[in-house]
Design a protein around this motif. Structure first.
Motif, mmCIF file in Angstrom:
data_model
loop_
_atom_site.group_PDB
_atom_site.id
_atom_site.type_symbol
_atom_site.label_atom_id
_atom_site.label_comp_id
_atom_site.label_asym_id
_atom_site.label_seq_id
_atom_site.Cartn_x
_atom_site.Cartn_y
_atom_site.Cartn_z
ATOM 1 N N GLU A 211 0.830 -1.201 0.000
ATOM 2 C CA GLU A 211 0.000 0.000 0.000
ATOM 3 C C GLU A 211 0.867 1.255 0.000
ATOM 4 O O GLU A 211 0.562 2.245 -0.675
ATOM 5 C CB GLU A 211 -0.920 -0.008 1.225
ATOM 6 C CG GLU A 211 -1.867 1.175 1.285
ATOM 7 C CD GLU A 211 -2.659 1.214 2.577
ATOM 8 O OE1 GLU A 211 -3.819 1.664 2.529
ATOM 9 O OE2 GLU A 211 -2.111 0.830 3.617
ATOM 10 N N ALA A 217 -5.149 -3.011 -4.393
ATOM 11 C CA ALA A 217 -5.502 -4.197 -3.595
ATOM 12 C C ALA A 217 -5.514 -5.452 -4.463
ATOM 13 O O ALA A 217 -5.095 -6.533 -4.019
ATOM 14 C CB ALA A 217 -6.865 -3.993 -2.949
ATOM 15 N N THR A 220 -1.912 -6.551 -5.096
ATOM 16 C CA THR A 220 -1.372 -7.167 -3.879
ATOM 17 C C THR A 220 -1.923 -8.574 -3.692
ATOM 18 O O THR A 220 -1.186 -9.500 -3.317
ATOM 19 C CB THR A 220 -1.722 -6.294 -2.650
ATOM 20 O OG1 THR A 220 -1.196 -4.978 -2.849
ATOM 21 C CG2 THR A 220 -1.126 -6.891 -1.382
#
Length: 371
Positions: A211, A217, A220
């Motif tokens: 982040e 997101a 990730t």
């Protein structure tokens, strides 16, 4: 696990309360480690596995039905208690069921089974959520727990003679067992705390850094999915190495890979570089699948074994909980890059401590093999 915070938010919890509810699984495990060992000593591994599964199913059903944040917290805490009982019981069963020559491979596959579940569970859960709502995931958890209980009920009860002898002479108390093995728990047990901290950091430090450098997101999540696949791929080689070359050749790389990755992380500013760092951690973590259970099986005494395994589990849980807390404490007063460097340096020192005591375990095993 991925939907606990979301469920808490749906019930009206703020962000900090939702995070605390997620942490209650670990709290339940910490609180139950020693009592769970004592319970397994009295009822046996098979009965403990069956009971843990059914009670966990009740906890999951309660979490699905409750309309309060407090009720969800109670269900999550109870689930953490059941998970610790399940872990201790299955480890004790494997010590009896598997010859020592194949112990590490068996424990690695046992640890790997959890990794496979972590891969499959969220995929099924995502499908259920798209068709229904968040509560369906808790019903899925309840169903899986019941299935685990039914499977455990088909297992043989391997320790009945030992328990009968213990009942006749009186069960050893948990604190008696801990006092008898306090030096071992203070040395090799500390190495297990370091192992647990190293392995937990990937779930706290890596998402924060991703982040921090601006990764989405979804990116990730893809990085973690790739790392999880590497994790599973390395579990069998890790078990084979532990059985044939010793515990140290796996235990040290677990800590060392995390330490080096933390030192490299401030240099990782793109998705590719973060992926490479995560791959390094995944290789070390995969090699170490089952290392804590294997070391616990090596160290556990014949008399008072479940009580000892409860204390051993507590060491691992302290490490698993301590890693994220350490990152949070440093990050609260310094930049995240500083936290990476501090954790990396501590990891290098920890690798030396882990190497020292696992080398002694290997030396003792070689001596026993010669005799």
């Amino acid at each position: 696990m991925p939907v606990l915070a979301l469920r808490a938010r749906d019930l009206g919890a703020d962000v900090s309360t939702a995070a605390a509810i997620v942490a209650l699984t670990g709290v339940g495990m910490l609180l139950a480690s020693l009592p769970a060992g004592a319970l397994v000593a009295r009822v046996g591994e098979r009965r403990a596995l069956v009971a843990a599964g059914f009670v966990d199913a009740v906890a999951m059903a309660f979490a699905a039905l409750t309309d309060s944040v407090l009720g969800l917290a109670v269900g999550v805490l109870l689930s953490g208690v059941c998970w610790t009982l399940f872990l201790i019981a299955r480890q004790g069963f494997m010590i009896d069921a598997v010859p020592i020559t194949h112990r590490a491979r068996a424990m690695s596959l046992l640890g790997g089974s959890y990794r496979v579940g972590v891969l499959i569970g969220p995929l099924i859960g995502a499908g259920l959520i798209s068709l229904t709502d968040l509560t369906s995931v808790f019903w899925l958890g309840a169903a899986m727990s019941v299935l685990a209980s039914l499977l455990a009920a088909t297992m043989p009860d391997l320790g009945e003679e030992k328990r009968a002898a213990a009942r006749a002479s009186g069960h050893l108390g948990v604190w008696t067992v801990i006092a008898s093995h306090r030096r071992l728990l203070a040395t090799l047990g500390t190495a297990v705390v370091i192992l647990g901290m190293s392995r937990s950091l990937r779930l706290s430090l890596l998402p924060l850094w991703a982040e921090h450098v601006g990764l989405s997101a979804s990116t990730t999540s893809l990085i973690f999915a790739g790392a999880a696949a590497l994790d599973v791929a390395f579990m069998w080689p890790g078990g084979w190495l532990m059985d044939t070359r010793g515990r140290m050749v796996v235990a040290v790389p677990v800590v060392l890979s995390m330490a080096v990755a933390c030192l490299l992380l401030p240099l990782a500013t793109t998705a590719v570089s973060v992926s490479l760092v995560m791959a390094l951690i995944a290789c070390g973590n995969g090699l170490g699948s089952g290392i804590v259970m294997t070391l616990g099986a090596d160290a556990a005494p014949d008399e008072g074994r479940p009580q000892f395994l409860g204390a051993w589990r507590l060491c691992g849980d302290i490490g698993n909980t301590g890693g994220p807390l350490l990152v949070g404490a440093i990050a609260a007063t310094a930049p995240l890059a500083t936290a990476c460097l501090v954790v990396g340096v501590l990891g290098l020192a920890g690798a030396g401590w882990v190497g020292l005591w696992t080398h002694r375990v290997d030396a003792a095993r070689r001596a026993l093999s010669r005799r």
